[in-house]
Design a protein around this motif. Structure first.
Motif, PDB file in Angstrom:
ATOM      1  N   ILE A  10       0.872  -1.118   0.065  1.00 17.95           N
ATOM      2  CA  ILE A  10       0.005  -0.157   0.099  1.00 17.95           C
ATOM      3  C   ILE A  10       0.840   1.286  -0.195  1.00 17.95           C
ATOM      4  CG2 ILE A  10      -1.607   1.318   1.297  1.00 17.95           C
ATOM      5  CD1 ILE A  10      -2.693  -1.468   2.473  1.00 17.95           C
ATOM      6  N   LYS A  11       1.859   1.122   0.765  1.00 12.40           N
ATOM      7  CA  LYS A  11       2.893   2.426   0.928  1.00 12.40           C
ATOM      8  C   LYS A  11       3.393   2.705  -0.396  1.00 12.40           C
ATOM      9  CE  LYS A  11       6.849   4.165   3.271  1.00 12.40           C
ATOM     10  NZ  LYS A  11       7.586   4.460   2.449  1.00 12.40           N
ATOM     11  N   GLU A  12       3.888   1.391  -1.194  1.00 10.68           N
ATOM     12  CA  GLU A  12       4.663   1.735  -2.555  1.00 10.68           C
ATOM     13  C   GLU A  12       3.778   2.330  -3.279  1.00 10.68           C
ATOM     14  OE1 GLU A  12       5.980  -2.129  -3.549  1.00 10.68           O
ATOM     15  OE2 GLU A  12       7.248  -2.075  -2.137  1.00 10.68           O
ATOM     16  N   LEU A  13       2.325   1.920  -3.569  1.00 16.54           N
ATOM     17  CA  LEU A  13       1.451   2.468  -4.532  1.00 16.54           C
ATOM     18  C   LEU A  13       1.135   4.070  -3.874  1.00 16.54           C
ATOM     19  CD1 LEU A  13      -0.947  -0.635  -4.812  1.00 16.54           C
ATOM     20  CD2 LEU A  13       0.481   0.481  -6.674  1.00 16.54           C
ATOM     21  N   GLU A  14       1.008   4.300  -2.767  1.00 13.41           N
ATOM     22  CA  GLU A  14       0.723   5.707  -2.303  1.00 13.41           C
ATOM     23  C   GLU A  14       2.068   6.612  -2.713  1.00 13.41           C
ATOM     24  OE1 GLU A  14      -0.129   5.486   2.064  1.00 13.41           O
ATOM     25  OE2 GLU A  14      -2.311   5.025   1.501  1.00 13.41           O
ATOM     26  N   ASP A  15       3.048   6.035  -2.614  1.00 20.74           N
ATOM     27  CA  ASP A  15       4.099   6.959  -2.840  1.00 20.74           C
ATOM     28  C   ASP A  15       4.297   7.057  -4.396  1.00 20.74           C
ATOM     29  OD1 ASP A  15       5.276   6.763  -0.474  1.00 20.74           O
ATOM     30  OD2 ASP A  15       6.755   4.987  -0.696  1.00 20.74           O
ATOM     31  N   GLN A  16       3.861   5.918  -5.399  1.00 20.38           N
ATOM     32  CA  GLN A  16       3.837   6.190  -6.680  1.00 20.38           C
ATOM     33  C   GLN A  16       2.592   7.224  -6.976  1.00 20.38           C
ATOM     34  OE1 GLN A  16       3.125   2.156  -8.835  1.00 20.38           O
ATOM     35  NE2 GLN A  16       4.759   1.337  -7.648  1.00 20.38           N
ATOM     36  N   LEU A  17       1.464   7.299  -6.357  1.00 17.96           N
ATOM     37  CA  LEU A  17       0.352   8.195  -6.667  1.00 17.96           C
ATOM     38  C   LEU A  17       0.902   9.633  -6.392  1.00 17.96           C
ATOM     39  CD1 LEU A  17      -2.466   8.620  -7.482  1.00 17.96           C
ATOM     40  CD2 LEU A  17      -3.050   8.258  -5.130  1.00 17.96           C
ATOM     41  N   GLN A  18       1.636   9.735  -5.303  1.00 17.92           N
ATOM     42  CA  GLN A  18       2.292  11.165  -4.770  1.00 17.92           C
ATOM     43  C   GLN A  18       3.009  11.717  -5.683  1.00 17.92           C
ATOM     44  OE1 GLN A  18       0.953  12.752  -2.212  1.00 17.92           O
ATOM     45  NE2 GLN A  18       2.459  14.428  -2.601  1.00 17.92           N
ATOM     46  N   LYS A  19       3.919  10.741  -6.197  1.00 21.07           N
ATOM     47  CA  LYS A  19       5.096  11.063  -7.460  1.00 21.07           C
ATOM     48  C   LYS A  19       4.479  11.755  -8.789  1.00 21.07           C
ATOM     49  CE  LYS A  19       9.022   8.328  -5.620  1.00 21.07           C
ATOM     50  NZ  LYS A  19       9.720   7.198  -5.953  1.00 21.07           N
ATOM     51  N   CYS A  20       3.230  10.802  -9.147  1.00 18.93           N
ATOM     52  CA  CYS A  20       2.625  11.175 -10.088  1.00 18.93           C
ATOM     53  C   CYS A  20       1.931  12.366 -10.430  1.00 18.93           C
ATOM     54  CB  CYS A  20       1.310  10.031 -10.467  1.00 18.93           C
ATOM     55  SG  CYS A  20       0.696   9.983 -11.897  1.00 18.93           S
ATOM     56  N   MET A  21       1.315  12.877  -9.184  1.00 19.62           N
ATOM     57  CA  MET A  21       0.640  13.855  -8.761  1.00 19.62           C
ATOM     58  C   MET A  21       1.764  15.061  -8.772  1.00 19.62           C
ATOM     59  SD  MET A  21      -2.027  12.835  -5.986  1.00 19.62           S
ATOM     60  CE  MET A  21      -2.846  14.516  -5.602  1.00 19.62           C
ATOM     61  N   VAL A  22       2.806  15.026  -8.306  1.00 20.89           N
ATOM     62  CA  VAL A  22       3.692  15.842  -8.361  1.00 20.89           C
ATOM     63  C   VAL A  22       4.144  16.231  -9.881  1.00 20.89           C
ATOM     64  CG1 VAL A  22       6.361  16.552  -7.625  1.00 20.89           C
ATOM     65  CG2 VAL A  22       4.752  15.578  -6.136  1.00 20.89           C
ATOM     66  N   ILE A  23       4.475  14.935 -10.462  1.00 18.28           N
ATOM     67  CA  ILE A  23       5.131  15.351 -11.955  1.00 18.28           C
ATOM     68  C   ILE A  23       3.876  16.057 -12.569  1.00 18.28           C
ATOM     69  CG2 ILE A  23       5.361  14.079 -14.087  1.00 18.28           C
ATOM     70  CD1 ILE A  23       6.643  11.815 -12.532  1.00 18.28           C
ATOM     71  N   GLY A  24       2.617  15.882 -12.510  1.00 17.58           N
ATOM     72  CA  GLY A  24       1.591  16.604 -13.152  1.00 17.58           C
ATOM     73  C   GLY A  24       1.463  17.900 -12.535  1.00 17.58           C
ATOM     74  N   GLU A  25       1.992  18.479 -11.455  1.00 20.11           N
ATOM     75  CA  GLU A  25       1.828  19.744 -11.108  1.00 20.11           C
ATOM     76  C   GLU A  25       2.829  20.533 -11.552  1.00 20.11           C
ATOM     77  OE1 GLU A  25       1.660  19.254  -6.955  1.00 20.11           O
ATOM     78  OE2 GLU A  25      -0.447  18.664  -6.687  1.00 20.11           O
ATOM     79  N   GLU A  26       4.047  19.788 -11.688  1.00 21.34           N
ATOM     80  CA  GLU A  26       5.430  20.559 -12.132  1.00 21.34           C
ATOM     81  C   GLU A  26       5.667  20.599 -13.508  1.00 21.34           C
ATOM     82  OE1 GLU A  26       8.360  18.617  -9.684  1.00 21.34           O
ATOM     83  OE2 GLU A  26       7.761  19.655  -7.803  1.00 21.34           O
ATOM     84  N   SER A  27       4.784  19.761 -14.286  1.00 24.98           N
ATOM     85  CA  SER A  27       5.001  20.011 -15.816  1.00 24.98           C
ATOM     86  C   SER A  27       3.681  19.925 -16.397  1.00 24.98           C
ATOM     87  CB  SER A  27       5.986  18.609 -16.189  1.00 24.98           C
ATOM     88  OG  SER A  27       4.907  17.555 -16.010  1.00 24.98           O
ATOM     89  N   ASP A  28       3.805  20.028 -17.701  1.00 26.98           N
ATOM     90  CA  ASP A  28       2.490  20.092 -18.634  1.00 26.98           C
ATOM     91  C   ASP A  28       2.045  18.811 -18.879  1.00 26.98           C
ATOM     92  OD1 ASP A  28       2.829  22.899 -18.656  1.00 26.98           O
ATOM     93  OD2 ASP A  28       4.113  22.930 -20.377  1.00 26.98           O
ATOM     94  N   VAL A  29       2.645  17.700 -18.423  1.00 31.18           N
ATOM     95  CA  VAL A  29       2.056  16.508 -18.814  1.00 31.18           C
ATOM     96  C   VAL A  29       1.005  15.968 -18.302  1.00 31.18           C
ATOM     97  CG1 VAL A  29       2.840  13.931 -18.834  1.00 31.18           C
ATOM     98  CG2 VAL A  29       4.554  15.756 -19.145  1.00 31.18           C
ATOM     99  N   ASP A  30      -0.101  15.398 -18.869  1.00 31.65           N
ATOM    100  CA  ASP A  30      -1.270  14.996 -18.430  1.00 31.65           C
ATOM    101  C   ASP A  30      -1.257  13.712 -17.858  1.00 31.65           C
ATOM    102  OD1 ASP A  30      -3.884  14.545 -17.812  1.00 31.65           O
ATOM    103  OD2 ASP A  30      -4.737  14.450 -19.923  1.00 31.65           O
ATOM    104  N   VAL A  31      -1.359  13.435 -16.538  1.00 29.34           N
ATOM    105  CA  VAL A  31      -1.047  12.389 -15.952  1.00 29.34           C
ATOM    106  C   VAL A  31      -2.509  11.936 -15.252  1.00 29.34           C
ATOM    107  CG1 VAL A  31       1.429  12.502 -15.287  1.00 29.34           C
ATOM    108  CG2 VAL A  31      -0.623  13.658 -13.670  1.00 29.34           C
ATOM    109  N   THR A  32      -3.553  12.426 -15.417  1.00 32.38           N
ATOM    110  CA  THR A  32      -4.880  11.974 -15.020  1.00 32.38           C
ATOM    111  C   THR A  32      -4.940  10.564 -15.067  1.00 32.38           C
ATOM    112  OG1 THR A  32      -5.588  14.250 -15.675  1.00 32.38           O
ATOM    113  CG2 THR A  32      -7.365  12.528 -15.066  1.00 32.38           C
ATOM    114  N   GLU A  33      -4.689   9.955 -16.408  1.00 34.90           N
ATOM    115  CA  GLU A  33      -5.134   8.524 -16.699  1.00 34.90           C
ATOM    116  C   GLU A  33      -4.280   7.736 -15.621  1.00 34.90           C
ATOM    117  OE1 GLU A  33      -6.894   5.199 -17.845  1.00 34.90           O
ATOM    118  OE2 GLU A  33      -7.481   7.227 -18.186  1.00 34.90           O
ATOM    119  N   THR A  34      -2.990   8.045 -15.751  1.00 38.68           N
ATOM    120  CA  THR A  34      -1.908   7.225 -14.812  1.00 38.68           C
ATOM    121  C   THR A  34      -2.465   7.226 -13.412  1.00 38.68           C
ATOM    122  OG1 THR A  34      -0.422   7.782 -16.327  1.00 38.68           O
ATOM    123  CG2 THR A  34       0.306   6.984 -14.310  1.00 38.68           C
TER     124      THR A  34
END
Length: 317
Positions: A10-34
């Protein structure tokens, strides 16, 4: 947030989700689906893990450092109406056993329970939730006061056991627990017992006799802890998981054996994952069971309670 060993996926997936959201906030890449895919996988992983917990994993959850303790329940349920009472009027005030008067709605209750600490300093102050004889005598004093003023008693059980020190034995630990068991069987007011964490040995039984005994879903109740059982039978703590299975100490096992009356559902992941919901559920259970018990006269209460415990262990082939 702290994670137990079996919660690491669960921790690993939560970390992945957090990183994915950070990437979306800091770049123009659409990470909604991921992010959506990770969230779905996370929800499914949570269900798979918590719906198939072993006895030992439930023991671990009952000891989770973020899990609410007795005073958390009392403060959340009673708010400003709680008045803590101290001392056994004989030796001293045992900080491992807390109690006092509080209200749920317009109904007064005498709340009693073992209290653990949140860090090293408070754990020492609370003696790790292990009460001395004066703690059990304080609990009995409060129960007798409740009986005098016709106030129902609510006990929160959460202890690794009564304190086993020499000084506790010198002051009559066994007698204090036995006296409480005797007096609770014939107390003339309703008693509702809720196991909110660990329910170990005589330490739990000292405030564990009730008209209604409830267990939260991820708690345990047994004559001995899995580690101690393992060390006695196998001379090692390495077999604690096998011991936990053999002891039949989970809420499901206790209900099946007729030793508790009801299992209280916890939020997915344990009581600590949604404290507010847990507190509301426990408050509702206390109120609903009291509404049922208050219809009985003092004589009927004592008779029913004694019959309930006399019937335990009876079986036919």
């Amino acid at each position: 947030m702290e994670y137990l060993e079996f919660e690491l996926p669960i921790k690993e997936l939560e970390d992945q989700l957090q990183k994915c959201m950070v990437i979306g906030e800091e770049s123009d890449v659409d990470v909604t689906e991921t992010c959506s895919q990770i969230e779905k996988k996370l929800a499914q992983t949570r269900k798979d893990i918590y719906k198939n917990l072993t006895a030992w994993q439930k023991v671990q959850l009952s000891r989770h450092p973020n899990r609410p303790y007795t005073m958390d329940y009392i403060n959340a349920i009673c708010g400003d109406t709680f008045l803590e009472l101290h001392g056994d009027r004989n030796v001293k005030d045992d900080k491992a056993m807390v109690g006092g008067l509080g209200k749920i709605g317009d109904q007064s209750y005498m709340f009693i329970g073992q209290q653990k600490g949140y860090n090293t300093k408070t754990r020492q102050y609370r003696n790790f939730g292990m009460a001395n004889p004066e703690g059990y005598r304080k609990a009995l004093r409060l129960m007798k006061s409740a009986e005098k003023f016709k106030i129902p008693v609510v006990c929160f059980v959460d202890t690794p056991g009564a304190y086993p020190g020499i000084e506790a034995e010198e002051r009559g630990q066994g007698e204090a627990i036995a006296r409480n068991i005797l007096e609770m069987t014939r107390l003339k007011v309703p008693i509702i017992v809720i196991i909110i964490g660990e329910g170990a040995s005589g330490g739990a039984l000292g405030i564990g006799v009730g008209d209604k005994v409830l267990m939260l879903e991820n708690t345990w109740y047994s004559v001995i802890s899995p580690e101690s059982c393992s060390s006695i039978l196998w001379r090692s703590w390495e077999y604690k998981e096998q011991a936990a299975e053999a002891l039949k100490l989970t809420a499901t096992d206790m209900k099946k054996q007729g030793l508790v009356d009801e299992i209280v559902k916890e939020p997915l992941g344990g009581a600590h994952t949604d404290r507010k919901k847990t507190f509301e559920t426990v408050a509702d259970k206390i109120s609903s069971h009291f509404e049922e018990l208050k219809k009985l006269s003092p004589k009927e209460l004592v008779k029913t309670r004694m019959e309930k415990y006399a019937d335990m262990g009876v079986f036919s082939e």
